[in-house]
Design a protein around this motif. Structure first.
Motif, mmCIF file in Angstrom:
data_model
loop_
_atom_site.group_PDB
_atom_site.id
_atom_site.type_symbol
_atom_site.label_atom_id
_atom_site.label_comp_id
_atom_site.label_asym_id
_atom_site.label_seq_id
_atom_site.Cartn_x
_atom_site.Cartn_y
_atom_site.Cartn_z
ATOM 1 N N GLY A 134 0.780 -1.228 0.000
ATOM 2 C CA GLY A 134 0.000 0.000 0.000
ATOM 3 C C GLY A 134 0.809 1.275 0.000
ATOM 4 O O GLY A 134 0.295 2.338 0.355
ATOM 5 N N TYR A 135 2.082 1.189 -0.421
ATOM 6 C CA TYR A 135 2.924 2.379 -0.506
ATOM 7 C C TYR A 135 3.226 2.738 -1.961
ATOM 8 O O TYR A 135 4.242 3.357 -2.259
ATOM 9 C CB TYR A 135 4.239 2.160 0.240
ATOM 10 C CG TYR A 135 4.082 1.900 1.719
ATOM 11 C CD1 TYR A 135 3.583 2.880 2.570
ATOM 12 C CD2 TYR A 135 4.450 0.673 2.270
ATOM 13 C CE1 TYR A 135 3.459 2.643 3.936
ATOM 14 C CE2 TYR A 135 4.331 0.430 3.631
ATOM 15 C CZ TYR A 135 3.826 1.415 4.457
ATOM 16 O OH TYR A 135 3.709 1.173 5.802
ATOM 17 N N ALA A 136 2.349 2.345 -2.858
ATOM 18 C CA ALA A 136 2.573 2.611 -4.276
ATOM 19 C C ALA A 136 1.988 3.965 -4.665
ATOM 20 O O ALA A 136 0.930 4.363 -4.160
ATOM 21 C CB ALA A 136 1.938 1.511 -5.125
ATOM 22 N N PRO A 137 2.622 4.691 -5.563
ATOM 23 C CA PRO A 137 2.027 5.921 -6.097
ATOM 24 C C PRO A 137 0.714 5.609 -6.804
ATOM 25 O O PRO A 137 0.521 4.506 -7.326
ATOM 26 C CB PRO A 137 3.091 6.413 -7.081
ATOM 27 C CG PRO A 137 4.366 5.767 -6.627
ATOM 28 C CD PRO A 137 3.977 4.434 -6.092
ATOM 29 N N SER A 138 -0.175 6.588 -6.845
ATOM 30 C CA SER A 138 -1.525 6.339 -7.368
ATOM 31 C C SER A 138 -1.706 6.754 -8.820
ATOM 32 O O SER A 138 -2.714 6.403 -9.436
ATOM 33 C CB SER A 138 -2.559 7.066 -6.500
ATOM 34 O OG SER A 138 -2.319 8.469 -6.505
ATOM 35 N N THR A 139 -0.754 7.503 -9.389
ATOM 36 C CA THR A 139 -0.851 7.927 -10.786
ATOM 37 C C THR A 139 0.507 7.755 -11.456
ATOM 38 O O THR A 139 1.542 7.694 -10.773
ATOM 39 C CB THR A 139 -1.272 9.407 -10.904
ATOM 40 O OG1 THR A 139 -0.202 10.239 -10.405
ATOM 41 C CG2 THR A 139 -2.557 9.684 -10.120
ATOM 42 N N PRO A 140 0.535 7.692 -12.789
ATOM 43 C CA PRO A 140 1.828 7.619 -13.484
ATOM 44 C C PRO A 140 2.746 8.790 -13.156
ATOM 45 O O PRO A 140 3.963 8.611 -13.009
ATOM 46 C CB PRO A 140 1.429 7.605 -14.959
ATOM 47 C CG PRO A 140 0.059 7.002 -14.981
ATOM 48 C CD PRO A 140 -0.608 7.511 -13.721
ATOM 49 N N ALA A 141 2.188 9.987 -13.049
ATOM 50 C CA ALA A 141 3.019 11.151 -12.738
ATOM 51 C C ALA A 141 3.624 11.042 -11.340
ATOM 52 O O ALA A 141 4.811 11.351 -11.138
ATOM 53 C CB ALA A 141 2.195 12.431 -12.856
ATOM 54 N N GLU A 142 2.809 10.622 -10.383
ATOM 55 C CA GLU A 142 3.332 10.453 -9.020
ATOM 56 C C GLU A 142 4.375 9.354 -8.983
ATOM 57 O O GLU A 142 5.404 9.472 -8.290
ATOM 58 C CB GLU A 142 2.189 10.136 -8.052
ATOM 59 C CG GLU A 142 2.638 10.064 -6.604
ATOM 60 C CD GLU A 142 1.541 9.581 -5.655
ATOM 61 O OE1 GLU A 142 1.842 9.419 -4.444
ATOM 62 O OE2 GLU A 142 0.391 9.351 -6.109
ATOM 63 N N ARG A 143 4.160 8.280 -9.737
ATOM 64 C CA ARG A 143 5.143 7.198 -9.780
ATOM 65 C C ARG A 143 6.465 7.683 -10.378
ATOM 66 O O ARG A 143 7.546 7.335 -9.891
ATOM 67 C CB ARG A 143 4.606 6.016 -10.589
ATOM 68 C CG ARG A 143 5.562 4.820 -10.637
ATOM 69 C CD ARG A 143 4.950 3.634 -11.355
ATOM 70 N NE ARG A 143 3.815 3.101 -10.630
ATOM 71 C CZ ARG A 143 3.890 2.230 -9.626
ATOM 72 N NH1 ARG A 143 5.089 1.802 -9.224
ATOM 73 N NH2 ARG A 143 2.806 1.791 -9.021
ATOM 74 N N ALA A 144 6.383 8.490 -11.419
ATOM 75 C CA ALA A 144 7.610 9.023 -12.019
ATOM 76 C C ALA A 144 8.384 9.859 -11.009
ATOM 77 O O ALA A 144 9.619 9.748 -10.899
ATOM 78 C CB ALA A 144 7.274 9.849 -13.260
ATOM 79 N N GLY B 83 4.322 14.020 -3.900
ATOM 80 C CA GLY B 83 3.232 14.922 -4.206
ATOM 81 C C GLY B 83 1.852 14.331 -4.167
ATOM 82 O O GLY B 83 0.870 15.019 -4.478
ATOM 83 N N GLY B 84 1.733 13.073 -3.769
ATOM 84 C CA GLY B 84 0.424 12.447 -3.654
ATOM 85 C C GLY B 84 -0.169 12.638 -2.273
ATOM 86 O O GLY B 84 0.350 13.391 -1.443
ATOM 87 N N SER B 85 -1.259 11.906 -2.018
ATOM 88 C CA SER B 85 -1.957 12.045 -0.746
ATOM 89 C C SER B 85 -1.439 11.105 0.335
ATOM 90 O O SER B 85 -1.799 11.248 1.502
ATOM 91 C CB SER B 85 -3.457 11.797 -0.951
ATOM 92 O OG SER B 85 -3.681 10.480 -1.443
ATOM 93 N N ALA B 86 -0.607 10.134 -0.046
ATOM 94 C CA ALA B 86 -0.138 9.135 0.915
ATOM 95 C C ALA B 86 1.352 8.882 0.728
ATOM 96 O O ALA B 86 1.920 9.089 -0.357
ATOM 97 C CB ALA B 86 -0.915 7.836 0.750
#
Length: 268
Positions: free
Chosen positions: A117-127, A198-201
């Protein structure tokens, strides 16, 4: 949670644990295995540390199997489900699915992020998370190398004079570049206590950045290095570091006997 090495191959054995961190000298020093432990601890997962069967011509790690090609590509240890080069590695053995085994710190952290549950939620956040993680790993690799300027595989103790000189130069030059870069990212987020990507989590990138900052404090905030962390002017980055350090499960870990000390040199 245990840091002892033991037989960990049989899922039906009473000693079976779903998660194993494969790394040198369990319990003796943090090293790069600590990146993975922080995520497991924060998630409240049960795991073991193990250096069992890592070395030798029939060991798990191809990097420790010998210098000739025939040995390197020959049949590896029976436990290996995917070829491993060097530690750290994560070994995940879910009860109801095939085992997963992968090395490389960033790859391990991304896998832990997806499962826990520590994965980025969007491609931009993952980048952004990947950029922070890889930059953090570059930083600690450069820091470690500064203690080993004569030969990377030689002990710091055998090149101490050269390592002390080079690591002091690192603190006054390259370290500042990395820290001010990380500080700029933190300052650009909503608050200094926001997830770094930059995400919420919180994501794996937060654990990567936290650990290299923790290694910086432990290694360089001393009289020999002119208390480099105290002297650093990045107020927001210091607030971010403390915010991550105060996470409840991490605090429990830091106060437990599961938490190994830093090695005392090389940011390890």
């Amino acid at each position: 949670m245990s840091s002892t090495s033991r037989n960990i191959n049989d899922k039906d054995d009473q000693s079976y644990t779903e998660w194993t961190v494969l790394y040198h000298a369990p319990g003796q020093f943090k090293g790069r295995g600590e990146f993975l432990r922080l995520m497991l601890e924060d998630a409240g997962a049960s795991y073991v540390n193990s250096a069992e069967n890592l070395y030798g011509p029939e060991g798990m790690m191809d990097g420790f199997r010998g210098g000739d090609a025939a040995t390197a590509i020959s049949k590896h240890h029976d436990s290996v489900t995917f070829p491993l080069l060097f530690p750290p590695a994560i070994w995940h053995r879910p009860k109801d699915a095939p085992s997963v085994m992968v090395n490389q710190t960033a790859a391990c952290m991304a896998y832990l992020g997806d499962v826990m549950g520590y994965a980025p939620s969007t491609p931009a956040e993952r980048a952004r998370a990947n950029a922070v993680t890889l930059n953090a790993l570059d930083y600690i690799a450069e820091g470690r190398s500064s203690f080993h300027p004569v030969k990377n595989s030689m002990s710091y103790k055998d090149q101490k004079d050269e390592g002390d000189k080079c690591s002091k130069e690192f603190v006054g030059t390259r370290m500042k570049i990395f820290l001010y870069h990380f500080a700029k990212i933190v300052a650009g987020n909503e608050t200094s206590t926001s997830p770094i990507a930059g995400g919420s989590a919180v994501t794996y990138a937060d654990f990567a950045l936290f650990h290299v900052l923790d290694a910086t404090v432990s290694q360089f905030n001393t009289e020999f290095y002119a208390h480099a962390w105290d002297a650093f002017e990045g107020k927001e980055l210091k607030e971010y570091y403390q915010w991550m350090k105060d996470r409840p499960n991490l605090q429990k870990y830091f106060q437990s006997d599961r938490c190994a000390p830093f090695a005392g040199d090389s940011m390890m």
